[in-house]
Design an enzyme around this catalytic site. Structure first.
Site, PDB file in Angstrom:
ATOM      1  CD  GLU A  44      -2.721   0.930   3.016  1.00 33.47           C
ATOM      2  OE1 GLU A  44      -4.084   1.861   2.569  1.00 33.47           O
ATOM      3  OE2 GLU A  44      -2.190   0.489   3.523  1.00 33.47           O
ATOM      4  CE  LYS A 116      -8.072   0.995   3.338  1.00 32.74           C
ATOM      5  NZ  LYS A 116      -6.569   1.109   4.453  1.00 32.74           N
ATOM      6  CB  CYS A 157      -4.065  -2.044   4.173  1.00 31.93           C
ATOM      7  SG  CYS A 157      -3.020  -1.836   5.804  1.00 31.93           S
TER       8      CYS A 157
END
Length: 287
Positions: A44, A116, A157
């Site tokens: 990321e 995300k 993440c």
């Protein structure tokens, strides 16, 4: 392993310098191609980590912009697939961006983009208060893509904490390899990083490739590190010996290993999804 394909996972310390980060990524791509790697996975925020939110908003650009074009050229020139997790894509307005995971093939073509879904709005004990949603617009789509490495499931993440995403990637979208590019905080990484990743691998019977930011990026931000690759049985098969160094760890993905694990423990056929996920009626009240 006749059915094996070599993959690499990156550990690095990105900073607020696009050019410096690109040079690091270029060097790691050269190392990977020399080792026969077909897919290299970056963490990321691989291309940029600013000292403040405004820095990221300032450099954010559309997917077709010059920053990403350089990485597409890098993939094409090196004939390697790249997982570029956590790119600052320009959002719907000047105050927001998308945290976007891009999959680029060995011809330099962007095959898929994943925005995300789960944003990091957390008060980390003994650390900082994070509010990713203040400047990031969440995605809404689950993304998979076929590749020479297998069927890839994309995430970023903080998604890692939400197992239902990975359940859907495996059981509804037939993922074989889960990509989890991350920049875990030092505090959360020490407590949860490895166990969450191994859990996702075990419960989905997928390979997990988890690229990681590592070390101190600036005076305000530090990442845990520990880039690892895990097999469908939950065994760590590649990891950098130094959790804070910049480099790559390499492993072979064997699709027959996935088939073997899933055949011997057939959870896809045994799961009771229809029972646990069906709508429930509100509880009746007794007066």
């Amino acid at each position: 392993m006749a059915n094996a394909v070599r993959v690499g996972v990156v550990q690095m310390t990105s900073i607020n310098d696009l050019e410096a980060n690109f040079k690091t990524c270029s060097r790691l791509v050269k190392e990977a191609t020399a080792a026969g790697v077909k897919l290299l996975c970056f963490p990321e925020s691989f291309s940029f980590i600013g000292t403040k939110v405004e820095d990221s908003l300032k450099i954010a650009e559309p997917i077709g912009g010059p920053i990403m074009q350089r990485y597409c050229s890098l993939a094409r020139e090196s004939s390697i697939w790249l997982s570029l997790g956590g790119f600052q894509e320009k959002g719907p307005d000047d105050a927001h961006l998308h945290n976007t995971h891009l999959l680029v093939d060995d011809s330099g073509k962007i095959r898929r983009t994943y925005r995300k879904i789960h944003l990091f709005d957390v008060d980390v004990p003994g650390n900082m208060v994070y509010k990713e949603s203040a400047y990031t617009t969440a995605g809404t789509e689950i993304v998979v893509e076929n590749s020479p490495i297998g069927r890839l499931g994309l995430s970023v993440c903080y998604d890692l904490r939400f197992s239902e995403l990975y359940q859907l990637l495996r059981f509804d979208h037939n993922a074989q390899v889960l990509l989890v590019p991350s920049a875990f905080t030092k505090v959360t990484g020490e407590s949860h990083w490895e166990i969450l990743l191994r859990g996702r691998a075990i419960e989905t019977q997928c390979y997990v490739i988890a690229a990681a930011q590592a070390g101190r990026h600036n005076d305000k931000r530090e990442s845990y590190g520990d880039a690892i690759i895990i097999d469908p049985w939950g065994t760590i098969i590649a990891r950098l010996p130094d959790r804070l160094s910049t480099g790559i760890a390499i492993a072979d993905i064997d699709l027959l290993k996935i088939e073997s694990v899933r055949t011997r423990m057939p959870i896809a056929q045994q799961r009771k999804f229809n029972i646990f996920w069906k709508p429930t009626s509100p509880p009746s009240s007794h007066i």
